[in-house]
Design a protein around this motif. Structure first.
Motif, PDB file in Angstrom:
ATOM      1  N   THR A   1       0.623  -1.243   0.044  1.00 18.20           N
ATOM      2  CA  THR A   1      -0.027  -0.099  -0.082  1.00 18.20           C
ATOM      3  C   THR A   1       0.950   1.178  -0.002  1.00 18.20           C
ATOM      4  N   ARG A   2       0.229   2.526  -0.044  1.00 18.18           N
ATOM      5  CA  ARG A   2       0.804   3.633  -0.092  1.00 18.18           C
ATOM      6  C   ARG A   2       1.769   3.728   1.283  1.00 18.18           C
ATOM      7  N   PHE A   3       1.398   3.022   2.434  1.00 18.50           N
ATOM      8  CA  PHE A   3       1.935   3.092   3.843  1.00 18.50           C
ATOM      9  C   PHE A   3       3.394   2.187   3.577  1.00 18.50           C
ATOM     10  N   ASP A   4       3.345   1.470   2.890  1.00 21.48           N
ATOM     11  CA  ASP A   4       4.524   0.324   2.655  1.00 21.48           C
ATOM     12  C   ASP A   4       5.710   1.094   2.024  1.00 21.48           C
ATOM     13  N   GLN A   5       5.148   2.153   0.991  1.00 22.38           N
ATOM     14  CA  GLN A   5       6.235   2.522  -0.251  1.00 22.38           C
ATOM     15  C   GLN A   5       6.316   3.829  -0.078  1.00 22.38           C
TER      16      GLN A   5
END
Length: 331
Positions: free
Chosen positions: A170-174
């Motif tokens: 997700t955007r959180f991971d990247q």
């Protein structure tokens, strides 16, 4: 069918203006039945907006088209189809974190096929399928599934399955950037090369109806996880930690359940599950957390439920639930 929804609301805070939430969607679905199966196509658009003053603001637009066909060909029951999804997200953090870049366009497309057919008429069935897809985060991903179901008698079922599944980044991971409020420096950063987390699951079970008022289920499972999220020390002073995929895990357990039809209007269900896990890191990992954010799971779960149907459409439900200790943080 055609359906839609619009909503708007607020959430109150003691130290800042009200938060805002609004959005809507429209969804259409067409289904056609033929002599050998059923065809369906579904499409939707969804838009959302969220704002918490001094903390976070997000707007997101997503659209998806899904096509599916079922066919009955001789002894085979085949399902196949595909999905295409696209989205645009704008995420702005205001209190200790942000997303970089603040705007991202994404897509996900996949195709699947599954076939169920009897190996021995009315006694043994095999289900085999796979989904393959591409996305803007990790490229192509394959998720196969193989299941077998046996019926030694009309009152017994044995089953087993092996499958692979993934969790896409997700955007959180990247894209996440967590800041030191005192200096404004990035202390934790997402990773543009973050891979999909994956699991290979092996499971099996037995269901039996020893009495017309008693149904018993038992299952065992073991899961092998790879590329789970870890937090690795950065190469320089900033960021201090970078999200990565250096954590692995093996989990397993047993689940048992029984349902008793105590009377025509009274049903009792009891269940118990035992769970164990073992975490390991890839060689060279510098994760200082020991994986505690990914494995705070209880070893024991139990429940007892009772439902009684009363006249005039009324019912009484009673629940008793037990959850074992969580190790870290200890609860």
């Amino acid at each position: 069918t055609l359906s839609g929804d619009l909503y708007r609301g607020t959430s109150g805070f003691i130290d800042r203006p009200d938060g805002e939430v609004q959005g809507g969607h429209v969804l259409g679905r067409l289904t056609r039945t033929t002599g050998s199966g059923e065809f369906s196509v579904q499409a939707f658009y969804d838009g959302t907006y969220r704002k918490v003053a001094l903390q976070f603001e997000e707007s997101r637009h997503a659209g998806e088209v899904d096509v599916q066909q079922t066919l009955r060909a001789g002894r085979h029951g085949v399902i196949f189809g595909g999905t295409a999804r696209a989205y645009r997200a704008r995420d702005v953090g205001a209190a200790g974190f942000r997303f970089d870049p603040p705007v991202r366009n994404g897509w996900n497309i996949n195709a699947f096929v599954q076939d169920e057919f009897p190996i021995v008429s009315d006694r043994a069935y095999l289900v085999a399928g796979a989904k393959i897809g591409g996305n803007n985060f990790t490229g192509a991903e394959l998720q196969p599934n193989l299941r077998v179901r046996l019926h030694p008698t009309r009152r017994q079922t044995l089953w087993a399955a092996v499958s692979r599944a993934v969790r896409l980044p997700t955007r959180f991971d990247q894209d996440i950037r967590i800041l030191d409020p005192a200096t404004g420096e990035v202390v934790i950063a997402g990773n543009g090369d973050f891979d999909a987390e994956s699991v290979v699951a092996v499971e099996g079970g037995y269901r039996v109806l020893p009495h017309r008022r008693l149904l018993v289920d038992a299952a065992v499972f073991t899961n092998s996880y790879d590329n789970l999220r870890s937090q690795e020390f950065g190469e320089g002073a900033s960021p201090l930690l970078v999200l990565d995929n250096a954590l692995n895990a093996r989990t397993g357990g047993v689940e048992v359940a029984a349902t008793v039809q105590a009377a025509a209007n009274w049903r009792i269900r009891a269940s118990y599950a035992w769970f164990t896990s073992d975490l390991t890191f890839d060689e060279g990992s510098t994760d200082p957390t020991g994986g505690i954010f990914e494995a705070n799971d209880p070893s024991h779960l139990a429940s007892l439920r009772s439902s009684v149907d009363l006249p005039h459409g009324l019912a009484v439900y009673t629940f008793l639930r037990f959850t074992g200790e969580r190790p870290s943080p200890r609860v």
